[in-house]
Design a protein around this motif. Structure first.
Motif, PDB file in Angstrom:
ATOM      1  N   LYS B 192       0.822  -1.210   0.000  1.00  0.00           N
ATOM      2  CA  LYS B 192       0.000   0.000   0.000  1.00  0.00           C
ATOM      3  C   LYS B 192       0.860   1.264   0.000  1.00  0.00           C
ATOM      4  O   LYS B 192       1.818   1.374   0.769  1.00  0.00           O
ATOM      5  N   GLY B 193       0.545   2.183  -0.915  1.00  0.00           N
ATOM      6  CA  GLY B 193       1.271   3.446  -0.969  1.00  0.00           C
ATOM      7  C   GLY B 193       2.504   3.421  -1.844  1.00  0.00           C
ATOM      8  O   GLY B 193       3.125   4.450  -2.084  1.00  0.00           O
ATOM      9  N   LYS B 194       2.910   2.224  -2.333  1.00  0.00           N
ATOM     10  CA  LYS B 194       4.094   2.133  -3.204  1.00  0.00           C
ATOM     11  C   LYS B 194       3.816   2.802  -4.542  1.00  0.00           C
ATOM     12  O   LYS B 194       2.692   2.786  -5.034  1.00  0.00           O
ATOM     13  N   GLN B 195       4.877   3.369  -5.132  1.00  0.00           N
ATOM     14  CA  GLN B 195       4.728   4.046  -6.414  1.00  0.00           C
ATOM     15  C   GLN B 195       5.108   3.106  -7.557  1.00  0.00           C
ATOM     16  O   GLN B 195       6.078   2.363  -7.442  1.00  0.00           O
ATOM     17  N   ILE B 196       4.337   3.147  -8.639  1.00  0.00           N
ATOM     18  CA  ILE B 196       4.649   2.292  -9.794  1.00  0.00           C
ATOM     19  C   ILE B 196       4.546   3.103 -11.093  1.00  0.00           C
ATOM     20  O   ILE B 196       3.891   4.135 -11.150  1.00  0.00           O
ATOM     21  N   GLU B 207      -4.447  -0.847  -9.000  1.00  0.00           N
ATOM     22  CA  GLU B 207      -3.888   0.195  -8.134  1.00  0.00           C
ATOM     23  C   GLU B 207      -4.901   0.608  -7.065  1.00  0.00           C
ATOM     24  O   GLU B 207      -4.564   0.801  -5.899  1.00  0.00           O
ATOM     25  N   ASN B 208      -6.145   0.711  -7.484  1.00  0.00           N
ATOM     26  CA  ASN B 208      -7.211   1.093  -6.568  1.00  0.00           C
ATOM     27  C   ASN B 208      -7.397   0.042  -5.474  1.00  0.00           C
ATOM     28  O   ASN B 208      -7.598   0.365  -4.309  1.00  0.00           O
ATOM     29  N   TRP B 209      -7.264  -1.228  -5.863  1.00  0.00           N
ATOM     30  CA  TRP B 209      -7.468  -2.322  -4.907  1.00  0.00           C
ATOM     31  C   TRP B 209      -6.304  -2.406  -3.927  1.00  0.00           C
ATOM     32  O   TRP B 209      -6.504  -2.468  -2.713  1.00  0.00           O
ATOM     33  N   LEU B 212      -1.819   1.188  -4.726  1.00  0.00           N
ATOM     34  CA  LEU B 212      -0.591   1.614  -5.393  1.00  0.00           C
ATOM     35  C   LEU B 212      -0.780   3.016  -5.960  1.00  0.00           C
ATOM     36  O   LEU B 212      -1.901   3.423  -6.262  1.00  0.00           O
ATOM     37  N   VAL B 213       0.321   3.731  -6.116  1.00  0.00           N
ATOM     38  CA  VAL B 213       0.258   5.081  -6.672  1.00  0.00           C
ATOM     39  C   VAL B 213       0.962   5.082  -8.027  1.00  0.00           C
ATOM     40  O   VAL B 213       2.154   4.804  -8.119  1.00  0.00           O
ATOM     41  N   GLU B 214       0.214   5.366  -9.093  1.00  0.00           N
ATOM     42  CA  GLU B 214       0.802   5.387 -10.434  1.00  0.00           C
ATOM     43  C   GLU B 214       1.443   6.747 -10.677  1.00  0.00           C
ATOM     44  O   GLU B 214       0.760   7.762 -10.652  1.00  0.00           O
ATOM     45  N   VAL B 215       2.771   6.742 -10.895  1.00  0.00           N
ATOM     46  CA  VAL B 215       3.454   8.033 -11.070  1.00  0.00           C
ATOM     47  C   VAL B 215       3.768   8.334 -12.538  1.00  0.00           C
ATOM     48  O   VAL B 215       4.221   9.437 -12.854  1.00  0.00           O
ATOM     49  N   GLY B 216       3.542   7.359 -13.433  1.00  0.00           N
ATOM     50  CA  GLY B 216       3.811   7.629 -14.845  1.00  0.00           C
ATOM     51  C   GLY B 216       3.474   6.443 -15.715  1.00  0.00           C
ATOM     52  O   GLY B 216       3.252   5.331 -15.234  1.00  0.00           O
ATOM     53  N   ASN B 217       3.374   6.696 -17.032  1.00  0.00           N
ATOM     54  CA  ASN B 217       3.144   5.636 -18.007  1.00  0.00           C
ATOM     55  C   ASN B 217       4.250   5.680 -19.053  1.00  0.00           C
ATOM     56  O   ASN B 217       4.766   6.751 -19.363  1.00  0.00           O
ATOM     57  N   LEU B 218       4.578   4.514 -19.598  1.00  0.00           N
ATOM     58  CA  LEU B 218       5.577   4.469 -20.674  1.00  0.00           C
ATOM     59  C   LEU B 218       4.989   5.040 -21.961  1.00  0.00           C
ATOM     60  O   LEU B 218       5.703   5.618 -22.767  1.00  0.00           O
ATOM     61  N   GLU B 219       3.669   4.865 -22.149  1.00  0.00           N
ATOM     62  CA  GLU B 219       3.014   5.461 -23.307  1.00  0.00           C
ATOM     63  C   GLU B 219       2.819   6.951 -23.044  1.00  0.00           C
ATOM     64  O   GLU B 219       2.336   7.332 -21.977  1.00  0.00           O
ATOM     65  N   PRO B 220       3.164   7.799 -24.022  1.00  0.00           N
ATOM     66  CA  PRO B 220       2.976   9.241 -23.817  1.00  0.00           C
ATOM     67  C   PRO B 220       1.500   9.602 -23.632  1.00  0.00           C
ATOM     68  O   PRO B 220       1.151  10.451 -22.819  1.00  0.00           O
ATOM     69  N   VAL B 243      10.288   4.659  -6.864  1.00  0.00           N
ATOM     70  CA  VAL B 243       9.383   3.850  -7.678  1.00  0.00           C
ATOM     71  C   VAL B 243       9.698   2.372  -7.461  1.00  0.00           C
ATOM     72  O   VAL B 243      10.853   1.953  -7.568  1.00  0.00           O
ATOM     73  N   ALA B 244       8.691   1.594  -7.098  1.00  0.00           N
ATOM     74  CA  ALA B 244       8.908   0.204  -6.711  1.00  0.00           C
ATOM     75  C   ALA B 244       9.050  -0.712  -7.919  1.00  0.00           C
ATOM     76  O   ALA B 244       9.837  -1.655  -7.908  1.00  0.00           O
ATOM     77  N   VAL B 245       8.301  -0.446  -8.983  1.00  0.00           N
ATOM     78  CA  VAL B 245       8.279  -1.418 -10.082  1.00  0.00           C
ATOM     79  C   VAL B 245       7.696  -0.790 -11.345  1.00  0.00           C
ATOM     80  O   VAL B 245       6.938   0.179 -11.280  1.00  0.00           O
ATOM     81  N   ILE B 246       8.124  -1.337 -12.508  1.00  0.00           N
ATOM     82  CA  ILE B 246       7.548  -0.952 -13.803  1.00  0.00           C
ATOM     83  C   ILE B 246       6.720  -2.138 -14.298  1.00  0.00           C
ATOM     84  O   ILE B 246       7.218  -3.263 -14.343  1.00  0.00           O
ATOM     85  N   VAL B 247       5.471  -1.888 -14.634  1.00  0.00           N
ATOM     86  CA  VAL B 247       4.542  -2.974 -14.952  1.00  0.00           C
ATOM     87  C   VAL B 247       4.112  -2.907 -16.421  1.00  0.00           C
ATOM     88  O   VAL B 247       3.814  -1.832 -16.937  1.00  0.00           O
TER      89      VAL B 247
END
Lengths: 255, 300
Positions: B192-196, B207-209, B212-220, B243-247
């Motif tokens: 909970k609270g980790k950034q991805i 993320e809602n479940w 997680l906190v989404e800080v960015g996307n690889l797609e522009p 940032v904990a992980v790239i998904v």
């Protein structure tokens, strides 16, 4: 064995689309081969596609009349330009056509660079969605094919070389949206190539080869569950390869 | 000639309607086919129009797909415009009145869950933004439970003779699913609270479940391939952040997440977005077991 009409109603529209494309493309392909401007259809088809894409970029419905007019205008402009370069720079015509093709293709890429469905639109333009042909797309295509065939001699006589490019632009604009660039190219070149040395009934032989190719492709795509447009390109070529030696022997026996 | 008649005969047999007693279900994505099988068991034959390796936004039409759509008694799709590029065409071409939108044979999973990322205004320049909200609802297991109830109701309505069996099978599934969701929720609680960072905006419900906190996307922008300029900007953006992980999912190209991952030392993973997308995700339970296992292994 169950032999119901389900299969017919599924591949039927695709077969009708194939017949309509072949109707104009077999004679057009013979002209293209005779003039030695093989890649003109790739170029003109891409320009028609570019017209549709450009219309979409300006917010027009891709299947609406305005987008069709844009596609036809783009194809016609491309056809007339290539007709002029043919007259002006005859010897380098093939190279000019090649450059026009890459310009039209990359122009589409640039226009769609900011469209999230761009990749799908470009793929549809190339491979087509022949199975999704229906009354709404087949009826105008049928009318257009009939008009092209009926006015063929008149247009060729009155406008000469420009007449050929005009008929070509009209036919390709319609067919590229129906079956995609790859299948348009195969429909033009394969029957023409396979029958190029046939003296008598070459046109009829081209039609038969085209029909066998489309029918076999539609059936194979049903049996092996493969994308229909791509399979037809292959079966059409195989039909042409199989027919060429048969036609050669027939010619030898006749001579 | 023999070979040709074989091909013709086979084509007709494949496309013709077999005499199934079972309810034929055509799902747009593998997770809904798996769900129909959980609820219907041997009473249904469920197939998916897309594979786990395919982007459900786009598919090529094949004859078998039209044949299946024509035979289907129930069509289960995500809806919310996820399949807008091909489903309307397929429905129209199949001409099966029972599964057209609005009919009992047409079920949109998105109608039964609370949608996230609903835009206040839709502008094409923002990319592939869905006016009905983010359609990737299946990454929250609680949503699967809600859709399961709708599928059970619909099967009971369409196949009244077996209504009691569907009800009983659903209750059994719901009990097992509830227990599993509790187990998974406990397992992911430390995250909970980790950034991805995610490839596509396809994990909003996960993320809602998890929290997680989404800080960015690889797609522009949603649906556009990662560009060099955007990746460089993202690199600056995530520097200094924890940032904990790239998904990413299985159908997305690995190049962009590898690029960012190797430059930032952030681990990059593939999460199962549907049934069958990674080894072990053979059913819905397996899918979330695999997802939770991958998430729990994230160190920081």
């Amino acid at each position: 064995m169950t032999f119901d009409t389900t299969a017919l109603t599924i591949i039927g529209p695709g077969l009708v689309a194939g017949v309509l494309v072949l109707a104009t493309h077999v004679p057009l392909g013979r002209e293209v081969l005779k003039r030695g401007i093989i890649f003109i259809d790739l170029a003109v088809a891409q320009m028609a596609g570019l017209g549709v894409i450009a219309a979409g970029t300006f917010g027009l419905d891709a299947h609406g009349a305005a987008a069709q007019a844009a596609a036809f205008a783009a194809a016609l402009a491309g056809g007339l330009l290539l007709s002029w370069t043919d007259k002006r720079f005859g010897k380098t015509q093939e190279a000019i056509i090649g450059v026009s093709f890459v310009l039209a293709a990359t122009g589409g890429l640039l226009l769609l660079a900011n469209d999230p469905h761009g990749g799908e639109e470009l793929r549809d333009l190339l491979v087509g969605q022949i199975l999704f042909a229906d009354v709404h797309t087949l009826t105008p295509a049928a009318v257009l094919a009939a008009v092209v065939l009926a006015s063929w001699r008149l247009v060729m006589r009155v406008f000469g070389r420009a007449g050929f490019y005009l008929l070509f632009a009209v036919s390709v604009t319609a067919s590229v949206q129906l079956v995609g660039v790859y299948l348009v190219f195969a429909s033009l070149m394969v029957p023409a190539l396979a029958t190029r040395s046939v003296a008598k009934h070459a046109l009829a032989a081209g039609y038969v080869i085209g029909l066998i190719g489309y029918l076999a492709g539609l059936l194979m795509s049903a049996v092996y569950d493969l994308p229909t447009g791509a399979v037809i390109v292959w079966t059409l070529t195989l039909a042409g390869l199989a027919a060429a030696p048969l036609l050669g022997r027939w010619r030898g026996a006749a001579a | 000639m023999k070979a040709l008649s074989f091909v013709i005969a086979t084509a007709f047999v494949i496309l013709a309607a077999p005499a199934h007693a079972a309810v034929e279900v055509l799902a747009c994505e593998p997770e809904w086919a798996a769900l129909a099988t959980e609820i219907g068991g041997a009473l249904v034959v469920a197939e998916s129009a897309t594979t786990p390796q395919q982007d459900p936004h786009y598919i090529q039409a094949r004859p078998s797909l039209i044949a299946k759509m024509r035979r289907a008694a129930l069509v289960i799709c995500t809806g919310a415009d996820l399949e807008v590029g091909w489903l309307p065409l397929l429905l129209r071409q199949a001409g099966n009145g029972a599964v057209q939108p609005g009919q009992p044979g047409n079920l949109n999973a998105a109608d039964y869950v609370e949608m996230l990322d609903k835009p206040s205004s839709v502008d094409r320049s923002l990319g592939d933004v869905h006016p009905y909200g983010n359609p990737h609802i299946q990454t929250d297991p609680r949503n699967i439970g809600k859709v399961a109830a709708a599928v059970a109701d619909r099967l009971a309505m369409l196949d009244g003779a077996n209504a009691a069996t569907y009800k009983q099978r659903y209750e059994d599934f719901a009990k097992r699913w509830q227990a599993a969701v509790e187990r998974w929720t406990t397992a992911v609680a430390p995250l909970k609270g980790k950034q991805i960072v995610t490839h596509h905006k396809g994990w909003a419900y996960l993320e809602n479940w998890v929290g997680l906190v989404e800080v960015g996307n690889l797609e522009p922008k949603p649906g556009l391939p990662p560009s060099a300029a955007h990746l460089a900007e993202l690199l600056n953006q995530v520097k200094g952040k924890e940032v904990a992980v790239i998904v990413r999912s299985t159908y997305e190209d690995a190049k962009a997440s590898e690029w960012l991952g190797t430059r930032t030392q952030i681990p990059y993973v593939v999460l199962p977005h549907t049934v069958g997308s990674v080894p072990g995700a053979n059913d819905l339970f397996g899918m979330f077991d695999a997802m939770v296992k991958t998430l729990a292994e994230i160190k920081r």
